[in-house]
Enzyme design. Structure first.
Site, mmCIF file in Angstrom:
data_model
loop_
_atom_site.group_PDB
_atom_site.id
_atom_site.type_symbol
_atom_site.label_atom_id
_atom_site.label_comp_id
_atom_site.label_asym_id
_atom_site.label_seq_id
_atom_site.Cartn_x
_atom_site.Cartn_y
_atom_site.Cartn_z
ATOM 1 N N GLU A 39 -3.640 6.136 -9.615
ATOM 2 C CA GLU A 39 -2.889 5.326 -8.651
ATOM 3 C C GLU A 39 -3.817 4.497 -7.781
ATOM 4 O O GLU A 39 -3.500 3.356 -7.431
ATOM 5 C CB GLU A 39 -2.002 6.238 -7.801
ATOM 6 N N GLU A 72 1.443 14.533 -12.900
ATOM 7 C CA GLU A 72 2.078 15.247 -11.793
ATOM 8 C C GLU A 72 3.245 16.113 -12.229
ATOM 9 O O GLU A 72 3.461 17.202 -11.667
ATOM 10 C CB GLU A 72 2.547 14.252 -10.715
ATOM 11 N N GLY A 124 -3.675 10.755 -8.460
ATOM 12 C CA GLY A 124 -4.059 9.849 -7.394
ATOM 13 C C GLY A 124 -5.212 8.944 -7.761
ATOM 14 O O GLY A 124 -5.326 7.831 -7.238
ATOM 15 N N ALA A 144 -5.871 13.974 -6.711
ATOM 16 C CA ALA A 144 -5.859 14.573 -5.378
ATOM 17 C C ALA A 144 -6.451 15.976 -5.459
ATOM 18 O O ALA A 144 -6.408 16.626 -6.507
ATOM 19 C CB ALA A 144 -4.433 14.641 -4.841
#
Length: 262
Positions: free
Chosen positions: A117, A137, A114, A71
């Site tokens: 993911e 994270e 992200g 992200a």
């Protein structure tokens, strides 16, 4: 004939076989996933989901250094509780997971946070030798919030998922293959072609059967065994009377007969 879509952060092409390739195109920031890209991917999924001609959707990253590096941290830093509850990335990756046609992540370089993911939300993952995966994270004071806590255990087992999430460790493509996070590792310059070859193999099968198979496989993780088996049976009953099933099985039997006579 190839059809080209116009987006600011994506390059999208579709070939005559119904194979769509979506390239994340922010190489200057290693294809970091920002809000604009999220919105554009969502728009693309909405457009494609309404078209039966789409057989496979491939995701890859521009520039060769990253699939999606994660992200956009500059945006992420400013998001508060309200933004977290909006499930911005989480809901997008769920849409990818539920997209009617099979999806393939063709990964070179970084696929972190992200990005990892997003790759896990795809049905299949082809990795280049340069690919690096991880959920770092916890090193940024948050947890994986877009699916890793339930998709990663399904792929690699609960123990390994805990290890990777608790430590935030980044792993190489060879380890990702060994633990079941990716389906195959190839040289970087062969990643996209390998993904396309796999897509062509899928596209050669019955489109309705493939879509039903994806629905059943997704449901298997979300329903009880009895409900999952019932759904599988209902889908099989529909396919048993589908015209294409007869055509394909007839062709198979005819080829077998020819071989026996030869």
């Amino acid at each position: 004939m190839t059809e080209t879509f116009q987006f600011a952060t994506l390059l999208v092409e579709e070939d005559e076989q119904g194979i769509v390739c979506c390239t994340f195109n922010r190489p200057e920031v290693r294809n970091a996933l920002n809000l604009e890209m999220v919105q554009e991917v969502r728009q693309l999924l909405d457009q494609l989901a309404r078209r039966d001609a789409v057989r496979v959707l491939i995701f890859t990253g521009a520039g060769g250094q990253a699939f999606v590096s994660g992200a956009d941290i500059a945006e992420l830093r400013e998001r508060g509780r309200a933004e977290a509850l909006q499930r911005i990335n989480n809901s997008l990756f769920r849409e990818i997971e539920q997209f009617p046609a099979p999806t393939i992540a063709a990964v070179r370089g970084w696929a972190l946070g992200g990005g990892c993911e997003l790759a896990m939300a795809c049905d299949l993952r082809i990795a280049g030798e340069s690919a690096r995966f991880g959920q770092p994270e916890v090193r940024l004071g948050i947890i994986p919030g877009a699916g890793a806590t339930y998709r990663l255990p399904r792929l690699v087992g609960l123990g390994k998922a805990r290890e990777l999430i608790y430590t935030g460790r980044i792993i190489e493509a060879s380890e990702a293959l060994a633990i079941g996070l990716v389906n195959e590792v190839v040289p970087d310059d062969q990643v996209l072609e390998k993904a396309r070859a796999l897509a062509r193999e899928i596209a050669a099968a019955s489109p309705l059967a493939v879509r039903f198979a994806k629905m059943a496989l997704n449901a298997a993780f979300e329903m009880s065994t009895d409900v999952g088996l019932t759904l599988e049976t209902m889908m099989q009953a529909i396919l048993f009377e589908d015209e294409e099933k007869y055509r394909r099985m007839t062709a198979f039997l005819e080829r077998k007969q020819r071989k026996q006579k030869a």
